[in-house]
Design a protein around this motif. Structure first.
Motif, PDB file in Angstrom:
ATOM      1  N   MET A 146      71.786  32.707  73.457  1.00 54.27           N
ATOM      2  CA  MET A 146      72.595  32.406  72.281  1.00 54.27           C
ATOM      3  C   MET A 146      71.723  32.425  71.036  1.00 54.27           C
ATOM      4  N   GLU A 147      72.270  32.932  69.966  1.00 52.74           N
ATOM      5  CA  GLU A 147      71.558  32.958  68.685  1.00 52.74           C
ATOM      6  C   GLU A 147      72.051  31.773  67.840  1.00 52.74           C
ATOM      7  N   ASN A 148      71.125  31.081  67.217  1.00 48.53           N
ATOM      8  CA  ASN A 148      71.497  29.950  66.366  1.00 48.53           C
ATOM      9  C   ASN A 148      70.908  30.162  64.981  1.00 48.53           C
ATOM     10  N   LEU A 149      71.762  30.090  63.971  1.00 55.18           N
ATOM     11  CA  LEU A 149      71.347  30.415  62.611  1.00 55.18           C
ATOM     12  C   LEU A 149      71.738  29.266  61.700  1.00 55.18           C
ATOM     13  N   LYS A 150      70.760  28.742  60.940  1.00 54.04           N
ATOM     14  CA  LYS A 150      71.057  27.628  60.030  1.00 54.04           C
ATOM     15  C   LYS A 150      70.776  28.066  58.597  1.00 54.04           C
ATOM     16  N   LEU A 151      71.795  27.958  57.757  1.00 56.80           N
ATOM     17  CA  LEU A 151      71.658  28.379  56.357  1.00 56.80           C
ATOM     18  C   LEU A 151      71.966  27.191  55.450  1.00 56.80           C
ATOM     19  N   ARG A 152      71.251  27.096  54.309  1.00 58.68           N
ATOM     20  CA  ARG A 152      71.517  26.014  53.341  1.00 58.68           C
ATOM     21  C   ARG A 152      71.671  26.622  51.950  1.00 58.68           C
ATOM     22  N   PHE A 153      72.600  26.062  51.199  1.00 58.69           N
ATOM     23  CA  PHE A 153      72.869  26.582  49.857  1.00 58.69           C
ATOM     24  C   PHE A 153      73.006  25.440  48.863  1.00 58.69           C
ATOM     25  N   THR A 154      72.669  25.712  47.612  1.00 60.58           N
ATOM     26  CA  THR A 154      73.009  24.811  46.513  1.00 60.58           C
ATOM     27  C   THR A 154      74.189  25.440  45.785  1.00 60.58           C
ATOM     28  N   THR A 155      75.267  24.670  45.606  1.00 58.03           N
ATOM     29  CA  THR A 155      76.493  25.236  45.029  1.00 58.03           C
ATOM     30  C   THR A 155      76.655  24.791  43.586  1.00 58.03           C
ATOM     31  N   ARG A 156      77.573  25.467  42.885  1.00 57.56           N
ATOM     32  CA  ARG A 156      77.843  25.136  41.485  1.00 57.56           C
ATOM     33  C   ARG A 156      78.494  23.764  41.364  1.00 57.56           C
ATOM     34  N   GLY A 157      79.285  23.405  42.345  1.00 61.19           N
ATOM     35  CA  GLY A 157      79.985  22.125  42.262  1.00 61.19           C
ATOM     36  C   GLY A 157      80.636  21.803  43.588  1.00 61.19           C
ATOM     37  N   PRO A 158      81.401  20.707  43.648  1.00 61.38           N
ATOM     38  CA  PRO A 158      82.024  20.303  44.903  1.00 61.38           C
ATOM     39  C   PRO A 158      83.226  21.176  45.269  1.00 61.38           C
ATOM     40  N   ALA A 159      83.509  21.256  46.564  1.00 59.57           N
ATOM     41  CA  ALA A 159      84.709  21.950  47.018  1.00 59.57           C
ATOM     42  C   ALA A 159      85.929  21.118  46.645  1.00 59.57           C
ATOM     43  N   PRO A 160      87.027  21.764  46.216  1.00 58.65           N
ATOM     44  CA  PRO A 160      88.227  21.004  45.863  1.00 58.65           C
ATOM     45  C   PRO A 160      88.885  20.363  47.093  1.00 58.65           C
TER      46      PRO A 160
END
Lengths: 309, 105
Positions: free
Chosen positions: B1-15
């Motif tokens: 199994m492949e496991n991929l972890k990604l992290r992002f900084t967003t412009r603002g919160p999700a509605p």
């Protein structure tokens, strides 16, 4: 879920819906509370070793909700995930639900099982077989404690193998034309006995033997629903509170009914012959007619209504 | 199994205010997406588990495009993949944030 995430209407196809969509449409709006939800990540610990993806709910959704105001416990299998199979985690979730109802009389006295399964998950076969056996025992014990367990069968995988056994253990079965119940599935029969014994690609044959209309006509299911959540809801409501006491008299009546059925239909070699023996004038037309006409036909057939369970 | 972890900084919160949602099922060519509003308002974490190897760059591109378009701040997104195509992945992610826009019942 639709594009906006809202559930489809109650008239959407039960056969094509996911387990979560079926629950959302079957129960009173917003009444469902899930036990061991996906955020708890109760996944199969075994599938990764086969390089197979797991599901956050292991294909078994359990919880409680209301049906026309009546409190119910519910379990729904996702037939698209691994064929809706019984395995270690999915089996434990279902078993826990039924045992809780068995042991705690303050919990709802009705359990709805939205079965959609080909049987035991082969990658976890020992745990799955054990789960099926334990669930069957728990259902019998729960029924003896006064709980009604109603199976709803109309999904893509039908209810075969362990799911077929579990359906047969329930207080009552609701089935649609698309629904199928049995123990050994069509492909397995063909593999073991040859295509001349059973051609699993012959849909008319498969549904004639295992499908909802045959099951309803010969008394193998207690109620017939159209392929919508609204119809399953109506049929389930009509059965609630009608379960007979689970005692020796009921079991003797069921044994007498089954013996009578073998006597009446045991010599038939196909579904059409059984339907004819039951008094259906034109079996071929009964397979093609619309649902409301079929429901009217069932009302006139002797043997469809003498289910003693 | 492949496991991929990604992290992002967003412009603002999700509605929206829903705490969690799940969309899709694990089946051939399909995937399930679990969304949980548990992170800081401008953070998004995506974890993907897939039996299909060698498509890290495609996953990164599809998820980065989704984050850019929807700004899913606060979301921890977990994916069980059954071998879905990139367009199916993009649609499921969009369906997930739309579902999170609804109030909790």
């Amino acid at each position: 879920m639709s594009e906006t995430g809202r559930p489809f209407g109650a008239s959407a196809s039960w056969f094509l819906s996911t387990a979560r969509e079926r629950l959302a449409k079957l129960l009173d709006a917003g009444s469902f509370t899930e036990f061991v939800p996906p955020s708890e990540r109760a996944q199969s610990p075994h599938l990764a070793s086969f390089d197979l993806p797991a599901a956050f709910d292991d294909g078994m959704i359990v919880g409680c909700g209301r049906l026309d105001g009546n409190s119910v416990l519910v379990a729904a299998q996702e037939g698209q995930f691994m064929g809706g199979t019984f395995a270690e985690v999915s089996g434990a979730k279902l078993l826990g639900l039924i045992r809780a109802a068995r042991d705690d009389e303050k919990l709802p006295r009705s359990i709805l099982l939205l079965l959609d399964s080909g049987g035991v998950r082969l990658q976890e076969a020992n745990a799955g077989e054990l789960a099926v056996a334990e669930v069957m025992r728990a259902i019998v014990e729960a029924r003896a404690a006064g709980v009604a367990v109603i199976a709803l069968v109309g999904g893509r995988a039908g209810a075969f193998g362990g799911a077929g056994l579990i359906a047969a253990t329930c207080s009552a079965i609701v089935i649609s034309e698309q629904g199928r119940t049995g123990v050994t599935g069509p492909e397995v029969i063909e593999t073991n006995k040859g295509v001349e014994e059973f051609d699993s690609r012959d849909k008319a044959l498969v549904w004639g033997v295992t499908g909802g209309r045959t099951r309803r006509l010969i008394g193998g299911a207690d109620a017939y629903a159209e392929d919508t959540a609204a119809s399953f809801r109506e049929a389930t409501l009509a059965l609630m509170g009608k379960a007979r006491p689970f005692d020796l008299a009921t079991l003797r009546a069921e044994q007498a009914r089954l013996a009578g059925r073998v006597g009446r239909l045991g010599g038939c070699d196909r579904a059409a012959a059984m339907w004819k023996a039951l008094g259906v004038a034109d079996p071929r037309a009964a397979g093609d007619m619309d649902d409301p006409v079929f429901v009217a036909l069932v009302a006139d057939v002797k043997g469809a209504g003498d289910d003693a369970r | 199994m492949e496991n991929l972890k990604l992290r992002f900084t967003t412009r603002g919160p999700a509605p929206g205010t829903a705490c969690s949602a799940i969309v899709g099922v694990v089946a051939s060519g399909n995937l399930e997406v679990l969304l949980e509003r548990v992170l800081a308002q401008n953070e998004c974490a995506v974890e993907i588990t897939t039996p299909v190897r060698g498509y890290d760059e495609v996953w990164k591109a599809v998820v980065a495009d989704f984050v850019e378009r929807t700004s899913p701040g606060g979301m921890r997104i977990s994916i069980n993949d059954g071998g879905a195509r990139p367009d199916t992945v993009a649609l499921r992610l969009m369906q997930g944030v739309r579902t999170m826009e609804m109030d909790d019942e």
